[in-house]
Design an enzyme around this catalytic site. Structure first.
Site, PDB file in Angstrom:
ATOM      1  N   SER A 143     166.892  72.808  93.072  1.00 56.47           N
ATOM      2  CA  SER A 143     166.631  73.235  91.714  1.00 56.47           C
ATOM      3  C   SER A 143     165.611  74.217  91.531  1.00 56.47           C
ATOM      4  CB  SER A 143     166.718  72.155  90.835  1.00 56.47           C
ATOM      5  OG  SER A 143     167.017  72.562  89.613  1.00 56.47           O
ATOM      6  N   ASP A 295     177.821  73.932  88.106  1.00 55.60           N
ATOM      7  CA  ASP A 295     176.356  74.021  88.077  1.00 55.60           C
ATOM      8  C   ASP A 295     176.136  75.647  87.356  1.00 55.60           C
ATOM      9  OD1 ASP A 295     173.693  74.520  88.254  1.00 55.60           O
ATOM     10  OD2 ASP A 295     173.696  74.104  90.490  1.00 55.60           O
ATOM     11  N   HIS A 325     175.214  69.711  89.293  1.00 58.08           N
ATOM     12  CA  HIS A 325     173.786  69.909  89.438  1.00 58.08           C
ATOM     13  C   HIS A 325     172.884  68.589  89.427  1.00 58.08           C
ATOM     14  CE1 HIS A 325     170.074  72.669  89.488  1.00 58.08           C
ATOM     15  NE2 HIS A 325     169.623  71.565  88.714  1.00 58.08           N
TER      16      HIS A 325
END
Ligand SMILES: *[C@@H]1O[C@H](CO)[C@@H](O)[C@H](O)[C@H]1NC(C)=O
Ligand SMILES: *[C@@H]1O[C@H](CO)[C@@H](O)[C@H](O)[C@H]1NC(C)=O
Ligand SMILES: *[C@@H]1O[C@H](CO)[C@@H](O)[C@H](O)[C@H]1NC(C)=O
Ligand SMILES: *[C@@H]1O[C@H](CO)[C@@H](O)[C@H](O)[C@H]1NC(C)=O
Length: 355
Positions: A143, A295, A325
């Site tokens: 991320s 995501d 995600h």
């Protein structure tokens, strides 16, 4: 799945902060791995050192956690579990970097913390101290940690003292740019329970400021300053996204100069690794990128895949069709999310073959 239904009942923000704040582990060694909290220069790190004797030097993985530069820690039970498992499975030294977080420490402090710790680790005498093979070092981030991993890799590759020190970069559902907030994935997964667009923008903006004008402008994709139009060619999804992801979305150019205050970070490639040109990208090492379908950050990863392939960087890309995600965040108790294990196994088996 039952998991997603449960998550949908909670406010995602609450879920996030519950996970990252209540959940820090102590550095507890086990039969295989010695775990220690220490510091590289002034940045705290958690080190995982395999116990068993090894005839040869070990590979190393530098781990950068996610959380939008505002949340998260390398010491959450999920990250502790992952890093310990990786150290064991790869017989590798793993370094979790505990960079400081916004809003208390705004851009560029978190980034500079990470750079300083990583450069410290990459010194020959330190690698030797931990028995690390200097030709087998990887940077891994998930991320926002993936954004950091990508930009630190770019930085080191341009630094004569560190050039070619990184053998591989691993980017797990990374964020890679902050200049266009209207990519197709941002629109399609706007209300996704794990990383809804509003929350992501709200959290992301804290990296710069608490001023609400910034997130308001980002929501409308009107946050970039006059004179930044030339940057959009580097993130133009209309040119870089494979057809199947474009669907019937129509590319519209962001409106510039609507935000009164200017934030230099907005045009900085340290925050948008996608903004560097092809000759810069060409220098990058072996790369692994994992993207998840569900995501809002999906297209950042997909665009980087296209751009790196276009310039001939050796790259493996895994796309998880039902992926959400942050799946790695839910790998430990009480979630034990199956998909988190699948993602872990994918990138770790790539590392087994390539690091
Ligand atoms: C130690 O390593 C062995 C062999 O890989 C594994 O079976 C065992 O579960 C590991 N122990 C811990 C606590 O992870
Ligand atoms: C983005 O790409 C489209 C089509 O590929 C093109 O028409 C447009 O001018 C590009 N815009 C920018 C700002 O690069
Ligand atoms: C920018 O400044 C002008 C003039 O001070 C003001 O009228 C306008 O509302 C401001 N815009 C934003 C988005 O804050
Ligand atoms: C690419 O970017 C680098 C660093 O900003 C610059 O020195 C170089 O001239 C650029 N190359 C091209 C072809 O634009």
């Amino acid at each position: 799945s039952l998991f997603l239904e449960n998550v949908g009942l909670l406010r995602a923000e609450k879920l996030f902060s519950t996970i990252v704040y209540l959940d820090l582990t102590k550095p507890i060694s086990d039969e295989n791995i010695t775990v220690t909290d220490t510091a590289f220069r002034d940045t705290p790190v958690r080190l995982y050192l395999p116990k068993k004797k090894s005839k040869r030097q070990r590979p190393a993985v530098i781990f950068l956690h996610g959380g939008g530069f505002v949340l998260g820690s390398c010491k959450t039970s999920a990250n502790d579990f992952l890093n310990r498992w990786m150290a064991n499975k790869l017989d590798a030294v793993v370094v979790g970097v505990e960079y400081r977080l916004a809003p208390q420490y705004q851009y560029p402090i978190p980034y500079e913390d990470a750079v300083s710790a990583i450069k410290f680790f990459l010194q020959d005498k330190i690698l030797e101290k931990y028995g690390v093979d200097p030709t087998r070092i990887c940077i891994l981030g998930e991320s926002s940690g993936g954004l950091m991993a990508a930009s630190v890799t770019q930085l080191l590759q341009n630094d004569p003292d560190f050039k070619n020190k990184i053998k591989a970069q691993v980017l797990i559902y990374p964020s890679l740019q902050i200049i266009d907030s209207f990519t197709p994935s941002q629109r399609e997964y706007e209300h996704n329970p794990i990383l809804p667009r509003d929350m992501t923008i709200k959290i992301g903006c804290l990296y710069f400021t608490k001023d609400q004008a910034l997130p308001q402008a980002v929501r409308k994709n009107q946050h970039m300053p006059q004179g930044s139009r030339h940057l959009f060619k580097f993130v133009n999804w209309s040119s870089f996204l494979p057809e199947k992801y474009k669907k019937n979305h129509v590319y519209t150019e962001p409106i510039l100069g609507r935000l009164n205050k200017s934030y230099p970070g907005l045009t900085d490639s340290r925050l948008s690794p996608l903004l560097v040109n092809d000759s810069q990208l060409q220098k990058l090492p072996l790369t692994y990128i994992l993207t998840c379908q569900h995501d809002i950050l999906r297209d950042d990863g997909l665009i980087y895949v296209t751009r790196l392939r276009n310039v001939g960087v050796k790259l493996t890309h895994d796309h998880i069709e039902n992926g959400i995600h942050g799946a790695l965040t839910f790998i430990a108790s009480p979630f034990y999310l199956h998909q988190g294990f699948r993602i872990r196994d994918k990138y770790v088996s790539w590392l087994e073959e390539n690091l």
